[in-house]
Scaffold this active site. Structure first.
Site, PDB file in Angstrom:
ATOM      1  CE  LYS A  30      -3.750   3.049  13.855  1.00 54.17           C
ATOM      2  NZ  LYS A  30      -4.172   1.786  14.562  1.00 54.17           N
ATOM      3  CG  ASN A  31      -3.048   0.244  10.733  1.00 57.36           C
ATOM      4  OD1 ASN A  31      -2.789   0.395  11.927  1.00 57.36           O
ATOM      5  ND2 ASN A  31      -4.274  -0.007  10.303  1.00 57.36           N
ATOM      6  NE  ARG A  84      -4.431  -7.747  19.871  1.00 55.64           N
ATOM      7  CZ  ARG A  84      -4.539  -8.778  20.689  1.00 55.64           C
ATOM      8  NH1 ARG A  84      -5.039  -8.605  21.900  1.00 55.64           N
ATOM      9  NH2 ARG A  84      -4.153  -9.975  20.316  1.00 55.64           N
ATOM     10  CB  CYS A 118      -8.361  -7.505  21.089  1.00 57.46           C
ATOM     11  SG  CYS A 118      -8.505  -6.227  19.848  1.00 57.46           S
ATOM     12  CB  ILE A 141       1.070 -13.080  19.592  1.00 61.59           C
ATOM     13  CG1 ILE A 141       2.419 -12.472  19.195  1.00 61.59           C
ATOM     14  CG2 ILE A 141       1.222 -14.033  20.772  1.00 61.59           C
ATOM     15  CD1 ILE A 141       3.079 -11.673  20.286  1.00 61.59           C
ATOM     16  CG  ASP A 142      -1.169 -18.628  17.149  1.00 69.56           C
ATOM     17  OD1 ASP A 142      -1.683 -17.524  16.894  1.00 69.56           O
ATOM     18  OD2 ASP A 142      -1.567 -19.699  16.657  1.00 69.56           O
ATOM     19  CG  ASP A 168      -9.095  -1.534   9.994  1.00 70.36           C
ATOM     20  OD1 ASP A 168      -9.607  -2.257  10.867  1.00 70.36           O
ATOM     21  OD2 ASP A 168      -7.874  -1.299   9.945  1.00 70.36           O
ATOM     22  CB  ILE A 215     -11.228  -9.892   9.224  1.00 69.04           C
ATOM     23  CG1 ILE A 215     -11.340  -9.687   7.705  1.00 69.04           C
ATOM     24  CG2 ILE A 215      -9.763  -9.877   9.659  1.00 69.04           C
ATOM     25  CD1 ILE A 215     -10.682 -10.774   6.869  1.00 69.04           C
TER      26      ILE A 215
END
Length: 433
Positions: free
Chosen positions: A22-23, A96, A120, A127-128, A308, A330
């Site tokens: 998916k990623n 996201r 989240c 997003i910076d 993950d 993370i």
């Protein structure tokens, strides 16, 4: 609201086939925005996040045909007639990764309007870094009414050093740089297999990229990109989840259609736990007999232990003889599954970014609540070894990233059923263009 009902105690036996990542599929679909020509993607998983991405691209004017049920899960995207370079809040808030369209849109059309993703469940994913990188490439960025607005006549190559490693930031700016004027050098890039897979697709589309698979990427911009055909890599997180399922239940599984080279840190850790692992080509056999040893896991960027897989490993740790320490480096707030595991009988103590898991503790079925995608997976794993019946609520989270997980588990002998409808008609993944 969908639920899983699972009765534990059955060792998982047999073969299971891993779906596409998916990623890797999400940025690949976003990459289709960079060209007017069709892009054909194979091995696209049938999960909710892909449906969201399809809806997002269609809202912009793209033609998207999800070919589930056809050979290779082949998907065709054509972004020739983009009429609305915007990613709305209604779509971005549910996924996201929707922000990945920012770079491709401004690179090809000269403008983009993308909603800020907001909060989240597993912590901040700012997003910076995307914004700072696009500004370095010459985009004019403004923020208004919860949206990021980007404009540029043509992006210009530059030197970008990421302040911290970011997977989506690397992918977003990599796509943008392919159409920039001149050379872009990006340092401290993410090295995840999904980033590498995206780079290989972009090269097939005519991009000029050096350093693929390393932390430094050099991109020489081109005037335009063309269509291409590409097969998405297998999902290493799904593979890892099934490998842990086999180990946890004392089973004997052959996990097929995976890439063992993407699983190095996880497989090494499981061998420390006493799990027998045999890798062969595109498959991994996992065998678990007797006692599981405790172990410590600390999440890192690839090729380290993946964040993950942290929740799934915690489920395994509850059945190891002794104390295990799981450290999450993370994301903050990524131990929300721990309290649900405790409801099932686990002995877990949270100390900031550390979780101390004392095993082996017998787990018993309970009603539990899924808080996010990987937390859902950890609860499913725990339910597979729990005595009695476990009811997991809000399993739409797991549907975001696992293709028909209950069917795959049933095929291995698990007692699991779904209450509710996987894909309601309004979210149907059937081919639409």
């Amino acid at each position: 609201m969908d639920k899983f009902v699972i009765r534990g105690g059955t060792p998982l036996l047999g073969n299971v086939r891993v779906s596409g990542a998916k990623n890797a599929a999400l940025p690949a679909m976003a990459a289709a925005l960079l060209t007017e020509e069709p892009v054909i993607l194979e091995n696209i998983p049938q999960v909710r996040d892909i449906i969201t991405e399809r809806n997002l691209l269609q809202a912009m004017g793209a033609e998207v045909e999800l070919g589930y049920g056809r050979a290779h899960h082949r998907t065709t995207l054509c972004c020739r007639n983009l009429v609305n370079p915007e990613a709305s809040y209604e779509l971005v808030k549910t996924m996201r990764a929707s922000t990945l369209v920012l770079g491709p849109l401004v690179a090809r059309t000269g403008e983009a309007r993308v909603s800020l993703p907001g909060g989240c469940a597993i912590g901040a994913r700012p997003i910076d870094l995307h914004i700072k990188g696009l500004e370095k490439l010459g985009a004019e960025i403004t923020q208004e009414h919860g949206y990021i607005k980007a404009k540029a006549t043509r992006l210009k190559g530059n030197h970008i050093v990421f302040e911290k490693i970011t997977v989506t930031g690397t992918e977003d700016l990599l796509m943008a740089a392919t159409l920039a004027d001149g050379e872009t050098v990006m340092e401290n890039c993410a090295r995840e297999p999904e980033v590498t897979d995206l780079a290989h697709l972009l090269v097939k589309m005519g991009a000029k990229i050096e350093g693929i698979g390393t932390s430094t990427l050099k991109i020489t911009g081109v005037e335009k990109l063309h269509g291409a055909k590409h097969r998405i890599i297998p999902d290493r997180i799904e593979a890892g989840t099934f490998i842990i399922a086999g180990a946890l239940t004392g089973g004997d599984l052959m996990v097929q259609n995976c890439d063992p080279s993407h699983l190095g840190a996880l497989l090494a850790k499981l061998e420390e736990n006493g799990v027998k692992i045999r890798s062969n080509g595109d498959s991994v056999r996992v065998m678990s007999e007797g006692t599981l040893k405790p172990g410590d896991a600390s999440t890192e960027e690839y090729p380290g232990f993946p964040t993950d897989m942290q929740a799934q490993y915690m489920a395994l740790a509850t059945q190891c003889e002794g104390a295990s320490v799981v450290v999450e480096n993370i994301f903050e707030n990524r131990f929300m599954h721990a309290q649900e595991l405790v409801r099932m009988g686990a002995n877990i103590k949270i100390e900031g970014r550390r979780a101390i898991v004392r095993g082996k503790t017998p787990l018993s079925g309970a009603a539990v609540l899924a808080s996010d995608l990987r937390a859902s997976a950890s609860l499913v794993l725990a339910a597979l070894v729990a005595e009695g019946e476990t009811i997991i609520d809000r399993v739409y989270h797991i549907d975001r990233g696992y293709e028909h997980i209950e069917e795959k588990l049933r095929g291995l002998g698990a007692e699991i059923k779904r209450i509710g409808e996987l894909f309601p008609k309004k979210a149907s993944p059937v081919a639409v263009s």
